[in-house]
Structure formats: structure tokens, C-alpha cells
Design a protein around this motif. Sequence first.
Motif, PDB file in Angstrom:
ATOM      1  N   UNK A 134      -4.111 -14.940  -3.374  1.00 16.93           N
ATOM      2  CA  UNK A 134      -3.134 -14.408  -2.420  1.00 16.93           C
ATOM      3  C   UNK A 134      -2.725 -12.992  -2.799  1.00 16.93           C
ATOM      4  N   UNK A 135      -2.479 -12.765  -4.096  1.00 15.65           N
ATOM      5  CA  UNK A 135      -2.122 -11.416  -4.552  1.00 15.65           C
ATOM      6  C   UNK A 135      -3.234 -10.413  -4.242  1.00 15.65           C
ATOM      7  N   UNK A 136      -4.474 -10.815  -4.487  1.00 11.98           N
ATOM      8  CA  UNK A 136      -5.599  -9.918  -4.244  1.00 11.98           C
ATOM      9  C   UNK A 136      -5.738  -9.620  -2.756  1.00 11.98           C
ATOM     10  N   UNK A 137      -5.631 -10.651  -1.918  1.00  8.54           N
ATOM     11  CA  UNK A 137      -5.786 -10.460  -0.471  1.00  8.54           C
ATOM     12  C   UNK A 137      -4.677  -9.574   0.096  1.00  8.54           C
ATOM     13  N   UNK A 138      -3.434  -9.847  -0.285  1.00  3.83           N
ATOM     14  CA  UNK A 138      -2.300  -9.081   0.236  1.00  3.83           C
ATOM     15  C   UNK A 138      -2.350  -7.637  -0.237  1.00  3.83           C
ATOM     16  N   UNK A 139      -2.610  -7.450  -1.529  1.00  2.00           N
ATOM     17  CA  UNK A 139      -2.658  -6.079  -2.050  1.00  2.00           C
ATOM     18  C   UNK A 139      -3.862  -5.319  -1.524  1.00  2.00           C
ATOM     19  N   UNK A 140      -4.985  -6.009  -1.269  1.00  2.00           N
ATOM     20  CA  UNK A 140      -6.155  -5.353  -0.678  1.00  2.00           C
ATOM     21  C   UNK A 140      -5.836  -4.869   0.731  1.00  2.00           C
ATOM     22  N   UNK A 141      -5.121  -5.690   1.487  1.00  2.00           N
ATOM     23  CA  UNK A 141      -4.722  -5.269   2.828  1.00  2.00           C
ATOM     24  C   UNK A 141      -3.830  -4.029   2.768  1.00  2.00           C
ATOM     25  N   UNK A 142      -2.865  -4.041   1.865  1.00  2.00           N
ATOM     26  CA  UNK A 142      -1.976  -2.892   1.726  1.00  2.00           C
ATOM     27  C   UNK A 142      -2.690  -1.648   1.252  1.00  2.00           C
ATOM     28  N   UNK A 143      -3.724  -1.832   0.416  1.00  2.00           N
ATOM     29  CA  UNK A 143      -4.430  -0.684  -0.148  1.00  2.00           C
ATOM     30  C   UNK A 143      -5.441  -0.073   0.819  1.00  2.00           C
ATOM     31  N   UNK A 144      -6.032  -0.904   1.697  1.00  2.00           N
ATOM     32  CA  UNK A 144      -7.162  -0.414   2.495  1.00  2.00           C
ATOM     33  C   UNK A 144      -6.977  -0.490   4.011  1.00  2.00           C
ATOM     34  N   UNK A 145      -5.897  -1.104   4.486  1.00  2.00           N
ATOM     35  CA  UNK A 145      -5.736  -1.238   5.938  1.00  2.00           C
ATOM     36  C   UNK A 145      -5.607   0.110   6.633  1.00  2.00           C
ATOM     37  N   UNK A 146      -5.126   1.130   5.912  1.00  2.00           N
ATOM     38  CA  UNK A 146      -4.957   2.450   6.524  1.00  2.00           C
ATOM     39  C   UNK A 146      -6.305   3.058   6.923  1.00  2.00           C
ATOM     40  N   UNK A 147      -7.379   2.668   6.221  1.00  2.00           N
ATOM     41  CA  UNK A 147      -8.704   3.203   6.545  1.00  2.00           C
ATOM     42  C   UNK A 147      -9.120   2.771   7.942  1.00  2.00           C
ATOM     43  N   UNK A 148      -8.962   1.468   8.224  1.00  2.00           N
ATOM     44  CA  UNK A 148      -9.307   0.958   9.539  1.00  2.00           C
ATOM     45  C   UNK A 148      -8.225   1.299  10.554  1.00  2.00           C
ATOM     46  N   UNK A 149      -6.987   1.243  10.103  1.00  2.00           N
ATOM     47  CA  UNK A 149      -5.878   1.536  11.003  1.00  2.00           C
ATOM     48  C   UNK A 149      -5.890   2.960  11.506  1.00  2.00           C
ATOM     49  N   UNK A 150      -6.267   3.900  10.660  1.00  2.00           N
ATOM     50  CA  UNK A 150      -6.270   5.300  11.073  1.00  2.00           C
ATOM     51  C   UNK A 150      -7.286   5.543  12.185  1.00  2.00           C
ATOM     52  N   UNK A 151      -8.403   4.836  12.134  1.00  2.00           N
ATOM     53  CA  UNK A 151      -9.405   4.978  13.184  1.00  2.00           C
ATOM     54  C   UNK A 151      -8.882   4.440  14.509  1.00  2.00           C
TER      55      UNK A 151
END
Length: 251
Positions: A134-151
Motif C-alpha cells: 500500500x505504501x509503495x502504490x500510494x507513494x508511486x501515485x504521488x511521485x509519478x501521477x503528474x507525468x500522466x496528469x500534465x499530459x
Amino acid sequence: MISMVARLGFKNGLLIFWLFLILIVLLSKLYSPGIYKYFIREDSFSEYLQSFNYFIAGVCSIYMSVLAIKHRLLVVGFLFIFLGVGLLFVSLEEISWGQRIFEISTAEYFQKNNVQNELTIHNLNTIQSYLRHAYIAISAYGAFSWVFGSLILSRWKLSYKNALNYVVVDWFLAPYFFVCFSIYTFLHYIRVYMFSNGMGMDLGEEFWFFLHWRDEEHGELFLSYGFLFFVFVSFFKLQKCLRAREIGGGY
């Protein structure tokens, strides 16, 4: 122009604060083992700080949800109700629901089924084995969602009233989540892989002493700041949206 400078100053300030925390952790590990051990032990200042961060973030999220629903931004409102309740739950879990503060004895069920013999849900035997994922999934979303979100956000040119603006973590907050992601990924995947393939001991005992499993505590502290600042940034976005609506900007 002034608002742009203010935004840049805010973003740079968050990045500088992240760097400051990184330096504190590294310097304490290298030059002050006593302080380092204090930060990673149970009931440390770090745990109470995490609880405080989640509590403030949770209260702000609930306030945001009320404000959003009041102005008929229902999706945004319900998103932050869900987030706020979750953050308040985590805040109380971090301090074992006040067990040691109020000297509450551990109930028999938790004595038998809790890894740390305390009044927490996340340390139950049936849950803790999944906690690192859960920690890995949540922190991965926080760390990398901006890459997809910015597009998506740049392509659709979304206004601040769109709920997508409140589920994508901005790039300048990503480093806080990335620290937690990298620590948990290394300790629970890379480290395990290295030892299972006979590569772990080649690095020497000093390396593994420096990267200890208790460093999870630092990752969790950075994660709590990530959520705190995410809620603050979201609140600024919501305020901007509501001000624009008041003057008829349809933002």
C-alpha cells in the motif's frame, strides 16, 4: 506577474524544505547516530509529527469538502470527504489512537492479533503483510501521477472546477512521495532480490547498516508532508476557482 512570482516562490519553498529534510536525515545518519535512533524509534517525535501532519491535512480536507459542496462542486466535495476521513484515520493510527498518551491497556484481541501489541488496525497480522504494498502504490501515485496528469490537463485545458485538478499530484510535490516510494521499494523488493540471489553481502555490512529497515519511518514522514502540502495546494486551487466564479469568470 505578481501572482506568477508568488506561485514560483511557493513551489521553490516546498522544494527547499524537502531538501532541508533530506539533509537532516542524511546528516543525522552519518554524524549523529543518537539523534537518528531517536527519530526512528517507536513513539518518536517523527511519529507524532506524522500524526500532526495527517490531522491538519484531514481537517483541511473536510473543510474543503464542505466548501466545495456548498458551491455545488459535488465531485470535488465528495473526493475530499473521502480523503479527509482517511487522513484523520491515519493520524489516529500513527499514535495508536492515543493509547500510550492516555495509558490505555491493549484489548485481548489486539494482544493476540497485533504485531506490535497495540490498538492499531494497520498492525494487525492479517493487514500488515499488505501494508508495504500500500505504501509503495500510494507513494508511486504521488511521485509519478503528474507525468500522466500534465499530459491530460494540458491537452484538455481544464479549469480548477474540474475534479481532475484535485486528484493529480503536482510535480513540485512529487519528491516528498518519491522518498517514501524509493525507500520502501528498495527495502522490500530490491534488497530482497539481491539477498535471494546471493548479491547482498557483497556490499558489506556498513552498506546495510546505512540502509536499515527502520528508515521506513523517514519515508513515512516525507509521505505525511506530501499529503499535507497536497491538501494545501488543492485548497489554493479551490479558492481560485471560487473567486473566479464570484467575479463571473467561470473558472
